[in-house]
Design a protein around this motif. Structure first.
Motif, PDB file in Angstrom:
ATOM      1  N   ASP A   1     -13.041 -16.581  18.154  1.00  0.00           N
ATOM      2  CA  ASP A   1     -12.266 -16.338  19.349  1.00  0.00           C
ATOM      3  C   ASP A   1     -13.425 -16.076  20.472  1.00  0.00           C
TER       4      ASP A   1
ATOM      5  N   TRP B   1     -13.215 -17.652  23.883  1.00  0.00           N
ATOM      6  CA  TRP B   1     -13.175 -17.174  25.104  1.00  0.00           C
ATOM      7  C   TRP B   1     -14.491 -16.996  26.006  1.00  0.00           C
TER       8      TRP B   1
ATOM      9  N   ARG C   1     -10.998  -5.564  28.521  1.00  0.00           N
ATOM     10  CA  ARG C   1      -9.534  -5.705  27.667  1.00  0.00           C
ATOM     11  C   ARG C   1      -8.465  -4.162  28.228  1.00  0.00           C
TER      12      ARG C   1
ATOM     13  N   ARG D   1      -9.847 -11.289  22.672  1.00  0.00           N
ATOM     14  CA  ARG D   1      -9.176 -11.421  21.718  1.00  0.00           C
ATOM     15  C   ARG D   1     -10.287 -10.175  20.672  1.00  0.00           C
ATOM     16  N   CYS D   2      -9.217  -9.283  20.364  1.00  0.00           N
ATOM     17  CA  CYS D   2      -9.866  -8.131  19.095  1.00  0.00           C
ATOM     18  C   CYS D   2      -9.277  -7.781  18.181  1.00  0.00           C
TER      19      CYS D   2
END
Length: 63
Positions: free
Chosen positions: A50, A54, A28, A35-36
């Motif tokens: 997401d 990924w 990250r 994506r967070c």
């Protein structure tokens, strides 16, 4: 909530991938993780859709 709209915790993602939390946070920090969403309490969530996207972007396809 449908499976694709489910929000995963960092622990759930790490368990699924078989990696340590420190590895996830390293990815990250380097902009290489999924994506967070950062919640008001500071916790992170990852949308299942997401995360799946990924994962598919990181598949190693051998021709």
């Amino acid at each position: 909530m449908s499976t694709s709209n489910r929000h995963l915790t960092v622990d759930e993602v790490c368990t699924e991938l078989g990696v340590a939390r420190s590895t996830f946070h390293d990815w990250r920090a380097k902009g290489r993780g999924p994506r967070c969403i950062k919640l008001p309490n500071g916790k992170l969530r990852i949308r299942r859709a997401d995360f799946d996207k990924w994962l598919s972007e990181h598949e190693d396809v051998v021709a």
